[in-house]
Write a protein that holds these residues in place. Structure first.
Motif, PDB file in Angstrom:
ATOM      1  N   THR A 143       0.796  -1.327   0.001  1.00 35.53           N
ATOM      2  CA  THR A 143      -0.279   0.049  -0.124  1.00 35.53           C
ATOM      3  C   THR A 143       0.908   1.170  -0.043  1.00 35.53           C
ATOM      4  O   THR A 143       1.736   1.562   1.032  1.00 35.53           O
ATOM      5  CB  THR A 143      -0.732   0.037   1.163  1.00 35.53           C
ATOM      6  N   ARG A 179      -3.473   3.424  -2.336  1.00 34.06           N
ATOM      7  CA  ARG A 179      -3.910   2.413  -3.574  1.00 34.06           C
ATOM      8  C   ARG A 179      -2.898   1.074  -3.046  1.00 34.06           C
ATOM      9  O   ARG A 179      -1.701   1.325  -2.639  1.00 34.06           O
ATOM     10  CB  ARG A 179      -3.686   2.932  -4.882  1.00 34.06           C
ATOM     11  N   THR A 180      -3.402   0.069  -3.455  1.00 34.86           N
ATOM     12  CA  THR A 180      -2.533  -1.034  -3.171  1.00 34.86           C
ATOM     13  C   THR A 180      -2.366  -1.907  -4.491  1.00 34.86           C
ATOM     14  O   THR A 180      -3.089  -1.790  -5.569  1.00 34.86           O
ATOM     15  CB  THR A 180      -3.323  -2.178  -2.328  1.00 34.86           C
TER      16      THR A 180
END
Length: 159
Positions: A78, A93-94
């Motif tokens: 992340t 966001r990952t």
């Protein structure tokens, strides 16, 4: 900078004190049959990755280890901090990096590399890792390739 130096010194101390430790099979109290302990790396891990440019990622990782000490696993990264203005919308966001490599139980050194990724938001790259398992079997730390600079710092603690 001083945090990086402290982390590097800590990793050197852990590396110098690395010894091989095995856990013998235990007997199951239910069956009376010896049961193999799971491999020390076959647990959930949480961690961080950072580099000199100012990136910071958090991670959740799982690894599997074969009898030949081959490692496969996945790391869900992340993005928490980016030095690039154009990436600020990607914070939080990952992406998942799939890795494979080896564990040397004599030196406790773990080497693996990313070979594919699931990254719909374009937040991660594939990296190469040279890590050390601490004597307490609960901490992993070391350096990463970071696009050739070897200035990436990565550490994990066991869940």
């Amino acid at each position: 900078m001083s945090k990086r130096i402290c982390l590097f010194c800590l990793l050197l101390l852990v590396f110098q004190s690395a010894t091989f430790a095995t856990t013998p099979p235990r007997e199951s109290w239910l069956t009376g049959v010896e049961a193999e302990e799971p491999h020390v790396l076959a647990h959930g891990w949480k961690g961080t990755w950072t580099d000199a440019d100012g990136y910071l990622f958090s991670a959740r990782a799982t690894f599997e280890v074969s009898e030949e000490n081959k490692i496969t696993g996945e790391i869900r990264w992340t993005l928490f901090k980016s030095p690039r203005h154009g990436e600020q919308a990607k914070l939080g966001r990952t992406g998942t990096e799939y890795v494979r490599g080896e564990f040397d139980p004599n030196t406790r050194i773990i080497t693996f590399a990313g070979y594919k990724k699931a990254d719909p938001h374009g937040v991660i790259g594939l990296d190469r890792y040279k890590l050390l398992l601490a004597d307490n079997d609960r901490v992993i730390g070391g350096i990463t390739w970071d696009h050739g600079s070897w200035r990436g710092l990565c550490s994990f603690t066991r869940n």
